[in-house]
Design a protein around this motif. Structure first.
Motif, PDB file in Angstrom:
ATOM      1  N   ALA A   1       2.218 -11.800 -45.996  1.00 26.02           N
ATOM      2  CA  ALA A   1       2.440 -12.769 -47.073  1.00 26.02           C
ATOM      3  C   ALA A   1       1.782 -14.106 -46.749  1.00 26.02           C
ATOM      4  O   ALA A   1       1.197 -14.750 -47.630  1.00 26.02           O
ATOM      5  CB  ALA A   1       3.938 -12.953 -47.315  1.00 26.02           C
ATOM      6  N   LYS A   2       1.851 -14.515 -45.488  1.00 26.19           N
ATOM      7  CA  LYS A   2       1.198 -15.775 -45.096  1.00 26.19           C
ATOM      8  C   LYS A   2      -0.308 -15.698 -45.284  1.00 26.19           C
ATOM      9  O   LYS A   2      -0.951 -16.674 -45.657  1.00 26.19           O
ATOM     10  CB  LYS A   2       1.532 -16.118 -43.637  1.00 26.19           C
ATOM     11  CG  LYS A   2       2.954 -16.593 -43.448  1.00 26.19           C
ATOM     12  CD  LYS A   2       3.250 -16.896 -42.006  1.00 26.19           C
ATOM     13  CE  LYS A   2       4.689 -17.345 -41.843  1.00 26.19           C
ATOM     14  NZ  LYS A   2       5.046 -17.556 -40.435  1.00 26.19           N
ATOM     15  N   ARG A   3      -0.874 -14.513 -45.035  1.00 25.62           N
ATOM     16  CA  ARG A   3      -2.324 -14.350 -45.189  1.00 25.62           C
ATOM     17  C   ARG A   3      -2.716 -14.238 -46.667  1.00 25.62           C
ATOM     18  O   ARG A   3      -3.880 -14.447 -47.008  1.00 25.62           O
ATOM     19  CB  ARG A   3      -2.803 -13.129 -44.420  1.00 25.62           C
ATOM     20  CG  ARG A   3      -2.632 -13.286 -42.914  1.00 25.62           C
ATOM     21  CD  ARG A   3      -3.198 -12.114 -42.169  1.00 25.62           C
ATOM     22  NE  ARG A   3      -4.633 -12.188 -42.041  1.00 25.62           N
ATOM     23  CZ  ARG A   3      -5.275 -12.851 -41.086  1.00 25.62           C
ATOM     24  NH1 ARG A   3      -4.594 -13.530 -40.187  1.00 25.62           N
ATOM     25  NH2 ARG A   3      -6.580 -12.845 -41.039  1.00 25.62           N
ATOM     26  N   LEU A   4      -1.765 -13.887 -47.526  1.00 23.88           N
ATOM     27  CA  LEU A   4      -2.052 -13.735 -48.953  1.00 23.88           C
ATOM     28  C   LEU A   4      -1.863 -15.025 -49.749  1.00 23.88           C
ATOM     29  O   LEU A   4      -2.177 -15.062 -50.936  1.00 23.88           O
ATOM     30  CB  LEU A   4      -1.178 -12.627 -49.560  1.00 23.88           C
ATOM     31  CG  LEU A   4      -1.548 -11.203 -49.178  1.00 23.88           C
ATOM     32  CD1 LEU A   4      -0.505 -10.222 -49.671  1.00 23.88           C
ATOM     33  CD2 LEU A   4      -2.922 -10.830 -49.719  1.00 23.88           C
ATOM     34  N   THR A   5      -1.327 -16.059 -49.132  1.00 27.88           N
ATOM     35  CA  THR A   5      -1.145 -17.324 -49.862  1.00 27.88           C
ATOM     36  C   THR A   5      -2.478 -18.048 -49.978  1.00 27.88           C
ATOM     37  O   THR A   5      -3.340 -17.937 -49.115  1.00 27.88           O
ATOM     38  CB  THR A   5      -0.128 -18.252 -49.165  1.00 27.88           C
ATOM     39  OG1 THR A   5      -0.552 -18.473 -47.828  1.00 27.88           O
ATOM     40  CG2 THR A   5       1.262 -17.662 -49.179  1.00 27.88           C
ATOM     41  N   ASP A   6      -2.611 -18.771 -51.054  1.00 27.01           N
ATOM     42  CA  ASP A   6      -3.818 -19.550 -51.304  1.00 27.01           C
ATOM     43  C   ASP A   6      -3.674 -20.890 -50.584  1.00 27.01           C
ATOM     44  O   ASP A   6      -2.756 -21.654 -50.894  1.00 27.01           O
ATOM     45  CB  ASP A   6      -3.985 -19.757 -52.814  1.00 27.01           C
ATOM     46  CG  ASP A   6      -5.280 -20.467 -53.168  1.00 27.01           C
ATOM     47  OD1 ASP A   6      -6.039 -20.833 -52.244  1.00 27.01           O
ATOM     48  OD2 ASP A   6      -5.533 -20.646 -54.372  1.00 27.01           O
TER      49      ASP A   6
ATOM     50  N   HIS B   1      -3.286 -23.902 -52.831  1.00 25.77           N
ATOM     51  CA  HIS B   1      -2.017 -24.020 -53.559  1.00 25.77           C
ATOM     52  C   HIS B   1      -0.934 -23.249 -52.796  1.00 25.77           C
ATOM     53  O   HIS B   1      -0.512 -22.182 -53.236  1.00 25.77           O
ATOM     54  CB  HIS B   1      -2.143 -23.462 -54.977  1.00 25.77           C
ATOM     55  CG  HIS B   1      -3.258 -24.041 -55.771  1.00 25.77           C
ATOM     56  ND1 HIS B   1      -3.210 -25.324 -56.273  1.00 25.77           N
ATOM     57  CD2 HIS B   1      -4.460 -23.539 -56.136  1.00 25.77           C
ATOM     58  CE1 HIS B   1      -4.324 -25.573 -56.929  1.00 25.77           C
ATOM     59  NE2 HIS B   1      -5.112 -24.509 -56.859  1.00 25.77           N
ATOM     60  N   PRO B   2      -0.475 -23.760 -51.658  1.00 24.11           N
ATOM     61  CA  PRO B   2       0.477 -22.989 -50.841  1.00 24.11           C
ATOM     62  C   PRO B   2       1.845 -22.784 -51.501  1.00 24.11           C
ATOM     63  O   PRO B   2       2.577 -21.882 -51.114  1.00 24.11           O
ATOM     64  CB  PRO B   2       0.600 -23.821 -49.561  1.00 24.11           C
ATOM     65  CG  PRO B   2       0.158 -25.189 -49.942  1.00 24.11           C
ATOM     66  CD  PRO B   2      -0.818 -25.038 -51.065  1.00 24.11           C
TER      67      PRO B   2
ATOM     68  N   LEU C   1       0.237 -11.629 -53.653  1.00 27.11           N
ATOM     69  CA  LEU C   1       1.528 -11.875 -53.005  1.00 27.11           C
ATOM     70  C   LEU C   1       2.663 -11.306 -53.856  1.00 27.11           C
ATOM     71  O   LEU C   1       3.603 -10.711 -53.328  1.00 27.11           O
ATOM     72  CB  LEU C   1       1.720 -13.370 -52.751  1.00 27.11           C
ATOM     73  CG  LEU C   1       3.009 -13.791 -52.053  1.00 27.11           C
ATOM     74  CD1 LEU C   1       3.168 -13.085 -50.715  1.00 27.11           C
ATOM     75  CD2 LEU C   1       3.043 -15.299 -51.871  1.00 27.11           C
ATOM     76  N   CYS C   2       2.558 -11.484 -55.161  1.00 23.17           N
ATOM     77  CA  CYS C   2       3.581 -10.917 -56.055  1.00 23.17           C
ATOM     78  C   CYS C   2       3.615  -9.397 -55.957  1.00 23.17           C
ATOM     79  O   CYS C   2       4.689  -8.790 -55.939  1.00 23.17           O
ATOM     80  CB  CYS C   2       3.328 -11.351 -57.499  1.00 23.17           C
ATOM     81  SG  CYS C   2       3.618 -13.111 -57.779  1.00 23.17           S
ATOM     82  N   ARG C   3       2.441  -8.764 -55.856  1.00 26.80           N
ATOM     83  CA  ARG C   3       2.405  -7.301 -55.714  1.00 26.80           C
ATOM     84  C   ARG C   3       3.024  -6.868 -54.384  1.00 26.80           C
ATOM     85  O   ARG C   3       3.723  -5.853 -54.311  1.00 26.80           O
ATOM     86  CB  ARG C   3       0.972  -6.797 -55.846  1.00 26.80           C
ATOM     87  CG  ARG C   3       0.469  -6.833 -57.272  1.00 26.80           C
ATOM     88  CD  ARG C   3      -0.823  -6.074 -57.432  1.00 26.80           C
ATOM     89  NE  ARG C   3      -1.971  -6.726 -56.845  1.00 26.80           N
ATOM     90  CZ  ARG C   3      -2.755  -7.606 -57.461  1.00 26.80           C
ATOM     91  NH1 ARG C   3      -2.497  -7.946 -58.706  1.00 26.80           N
ATOM     92  NH2 ARG C   3      -3.788  -8.123 -56.845  1.00 26.80           N
ATOM     93  N   LEU C   4       2.791  -7.634 -53.317  1.00 28.57           N
ATOM     94  CA  LEU C   4       3.412  -7.323 -52.023  1.00 28.57           C
ATOM     95  C   LEU C   4       4.929  -7.414 -52.122  1.00 28.57           C
ATOM     96  O   LEU C   4       5.648  -6.546 -51.613  1.00 28.57           O
ATOM     97  CB  LEU C   4       2.892  -8.269 -50.935  1.00 28.57           C
ATOM     98  CG  LEU C   4       3.566  -8.146 -49.569  1.00 28.57           C
ATOM     99  CD1 LEU C   4       3.321  -6.772 -48.963  1.00 28.57           C
ATOM    100  CD2 LEU C   4       3.086  -9.240 -48.641  1.00 28.57           C
ATOM    101  N   ILE C   5       5.415  -8.437 -52.781  1.00 36.60           N
ATOM    102  CA  ILE C   5       6.870  -8.593 -52.935  1.00 36.60           C
ATOM    103  C   ILE C   5       7.449  -7.430 -53.739  1.00 36.60           C
ATOM    104  O   ILE C   5       8.501  -6.891 -53.398  1.00 36.60           O
ATOM    105  CB  ILE C   5       7.192  -9.957 -53.577  1.00 36.60           C
ATOM    106  CG1 ILE C   5       6.857 -11.074 -52.589  1.00 36.60           C
ATOM    107  CG2 ILE C   5       8.652 -10.044 -53.999  1.00 36.60           C
ATOM    108  CD1 ILE C   5       6.855 -12.451 -53.172  1.00 36.60           C
TER     109      ILE C   5
END
Length: 194
Positions: free
Chosen positions: A116-121, A124-125, A132-136
């Motif tokens: 998730a940390k690697r998927l954040t922009d 715009h953190p 990230l939404c798909r991972l969740i």
């Protein structure tokens, strides 16, 4: 934070009504019995959790996780385009998905957090990306081939056939993942922030 206020409110309302109705002794006994049951359940689940976490580590050491990562690569590239450029992200996501498939949500959590940390922009953190939404969604509605925690819970309550729920678990988890991912894709298309 809000959930702690909700639980505190429920607790205070329970205490208030037990005092009003004169059931204070029954409430005290129920609290003690619940605490004891919680400890017993935790100890009975710990063995199963340790076993499957050890199997997960063993799978990682002998290369089974890497093999599964290669198998999942085409699917991961479609769901998470960032994995095409980021091999570490692909490894974290595949390990997370494999741990969830084995019903090891607790073991999957650290890998999911790192992914998730690697998927954040970085620009715009505070905003969740579509990936990230798909991972969740995948972590919340994970497909479970072997629901180890549920099976351990059933054994701790005296069930002699803890895995007889497998067809129902497979069907419901598959439906929840498909519907969750579909909703994530639709919302990602409708709710575009550029």
């Amino acid at each position: 934070m809000v959930l702690s206020w909700v639980f505190t409110g429920i607790l205070l309302i329970s205490i208030l009504f037990s005092l009003i109705l004169g059931n204070g002794n029954a409430l005290g006994a129920a609290v003690q019995q619940g605490a004891q049951s919680g400890i017993t359940l935790t100890i009975s689940l710990a063995g199963s959790l340790c076993l499957w976490a050890g199997i997960g580590n063993l799978m990682d050491k002998v290369g089974i996780t890497a093999f599964l990562s290669k198998l999942l690569r085409p699917l991961l590239c479609r769901l998470f385009p960032s994995t095409k450029k980021d091999a570490e992200l692909a490894g974290l996501l595949s390990a997370n998905i494999c741990a969830n498939m084995m019903g090891l949500g607790n073991a999957a959590t650290p890998m999911g957090i790192r992914a998730a940390k690697r998927l954040t922009d970085p620009r715009h953190p505070q905003m969740a990306t579509d990936q990230l939404c798909r991972l969740i969604v995948l972590n919340t509605a994970s497909i479970q081939l072997i629901p180890t925690n549920v099976a351990a819970l059933r054994v701790s309550h005296g069930c002699s056939t803890p895995f007889d729920i497998l067809p129902a678990v497979w069907l419901t988890s598959l439906c929840s993942v498909v519907m969750g991912l579909l909703a994530a894709f639709v919302m990602g298309k409708l709710w575009r922030h550029d």
